[in-house]
Design an enzyme around this catalytic site. Structure first.
Site, short mmCIF file in Angstrom:
data_model
loop_
_atom_site.label_atom_id
_atom_site.label_comp_id
_atom_site.label_asym_id
_atom_site.label_seq_id
_atom_site.Cartn_x
_atom_site.Cartn_y
_atom_site.Cartn_z
N SER A 124 0.72 -1.17 0.01
CA SER A 124 -0.12 -0.05 -0.08
C SER A 124 0.89 1.34 0.17
CB SER A 124 -0.94 -0.10 1.15
OG SER A 124 -1.35 1.09 1.55
N TYR A 148 -1.17 -0.56 10.62
CA TYR A 148 -1.41 -1.17 9.35
C TYR A 148 -0.28 -0.91 8.36
CZ TYR A 148 -3.47 -1.38 4.66
OH TYR A 148 -3.21 -1.75 3.16
N LYS A 152 2.61 -3.55 6.58
CA LYS A 152 2.84 -3.88 5.22
C LYS A 152 4.26 -3.75 5.05
CE LYS A 152 -1.16 -4.96 3.55
NZ LYS A 152 -1.42 -6.16 2.71
#
Ligand code: UFG
Length: 339
Positions: A124, A148, A152
């Site tokens: 992302s 988050y 990643k």
């Protein structure tokens, strides 16, 4: 090719499965349906004429992973399975690390055991954090600002270490900007549980009369109209980008470790999105301004030259396609995949 797609029933995974099947690949979906519905399988079958194999399991379930790798010779793995809500990640970081990081480790360990080393990872743009340079290139520093994003980036780092130890691996890391849109058929789309966090599904529910108004987070950003600017990319373009990445790395004569932005390279403000959605839906969308949302940045848009050049891929769908397809999905499926 014979491809394992983890999270293949999810929003981006399902659109990618459709493109893979349309292009003659054999697909096995591994999904625990924690944020998706088994009903999607019938729709994939309807759209492609093929039913993908399905394994209902968690990506952390190593026993199941081992058994499917021992019975099926996969050529590559596309890894979408994971959790993805920024706000939730700050409340429940363990869920984010255990699902996104431990899940990837379980999968990669089994891949190593069965000598499957072609891997496409769903990353992302959030790994960039608050970049100081625009457009954002893959060479920009990574500095995610929430669990988050850090989950990643941890997997990206792990993949870099795996490649450094064994450079026969073929790894593409795809950093998505803001995926929106739905399949043009209106049969497959994003299905957020509860109140949507993201702008596009939220405003489509406002247009449908399910919610009263859009709350625009921030009107004082240093952007042309004061609202946040993002690089929205149609999910079907994103799906085609995965196929291009697969083709690129699998046809390479040597190992690859390649982080790549997938976006359009063009930013739109919140107000521009609302206006476009009003045109696409033919509905007036009420909105009001509120304070900036904590953790948001003013703008984000990609430098897409690497993916455009190396993959010979370019996002083709424009903002009107994105809004029209979301609206078609919304009106045809007011309850998502629930019948
Ligand atoms: N926004 C509103 N009102 C809303 C929702 C969003 O004004 O109800 C604004 C935000 O402030 C932002 C823009 O709309 O300016 C886009 O917000 P989204 O929540 O749709 O998307 P984000 O850019 O915050 O984040 C998304 C994904 C992340 C991913 C990131 C990558 O949610 O998982 O894109 O760039 F990491």
């Amino acid at each position: 090719m014979n491809i394992l797609v983890t999270g293949g029933a999810g929003y981006i995974g399902s659109h990618t499965v459709i493109e893979l099947l349309k292009n003659g690949h054999i697909v096995t979906i591994l999904d625990n349906f924690s944020n998706s519905s088994p009903a999607i399988l019938d729709r994939i079958m309807f759209l492609t004429g093929v039913t993908p194999y399905l394994v209902r399991a968690d990506v952390n379930d190593k026993e199941t992973l081992d058994s499917i790798f021992s019975t099926d010779a996969f050529d590559a793995v596309m890894h979408f399975a994971g959790v993805k809500a920024v706000g939730e990640s700050t409340i429940n970081p363990l869920l984010y690390y255990s699902t996104n990081v431990c899940g990837s480790i379980a999968l990669l360990q089994v891949m190593e055991k069965y000598k499957v080393n072609t891997f496409i990872f769903s990353s992302s743009a959030t790994v960039y954090g608050s970049p100081s340079q625009f457009p954002i290139a893959e060479t920009c520093a990574t500095n995610p600002t929430n669990p988050y994003g850090r989950s990643k980036l941890s997997v990206e780092d792990l993949l870099g270490d795996i490649y450094a130890a064994d450079n026969t691996w073929k790894i593409a890391i795809l950093r998505y900007f803001n995926p929106v849109g739905a399949h043009e058929s209106g049969l497959i789309g994003e299905c957020p549980v509860g109140i949507p966090n993201n702008l596009m599904p939220y405003l489509s529910q406002v247009a449908a009369g399910i919610r009263p108004e859009v709350i625009v987070y921030g009107s004082d950003y240093p952007t042309p109209d004061g609202t946040g600017v993002r690089d929205y990319i149609h999910v079907s373009d994103l799906a085609i980008g995965h196929l291009a990445a697969l083709e690129h790395i699998s046809s390479s004569s040597h190992g690859v470790y390649l982080p790549m932005n997938l976006g359009t390279g063009r930013g739109y403000s919140v107000l521009e999105i609302i206006q476009a959605f009003e045109i696409a839906s033919g509905r007036k969308i009420p909105y009001r301004y509120s304070n900036r949302r904590p953790g948001d940045i003013a703008q984000s848009y990609a430098d897409v030259s690497r993916s455009n050049e190396l993959l010979r891929w370019v996002a083709r769908k424009d903002l009107m396609d994105m809004c029209s397809d979301v609206w078609r999905w919304q009106i045809r499926n007011p309850r998502g995949y629930a019948q």
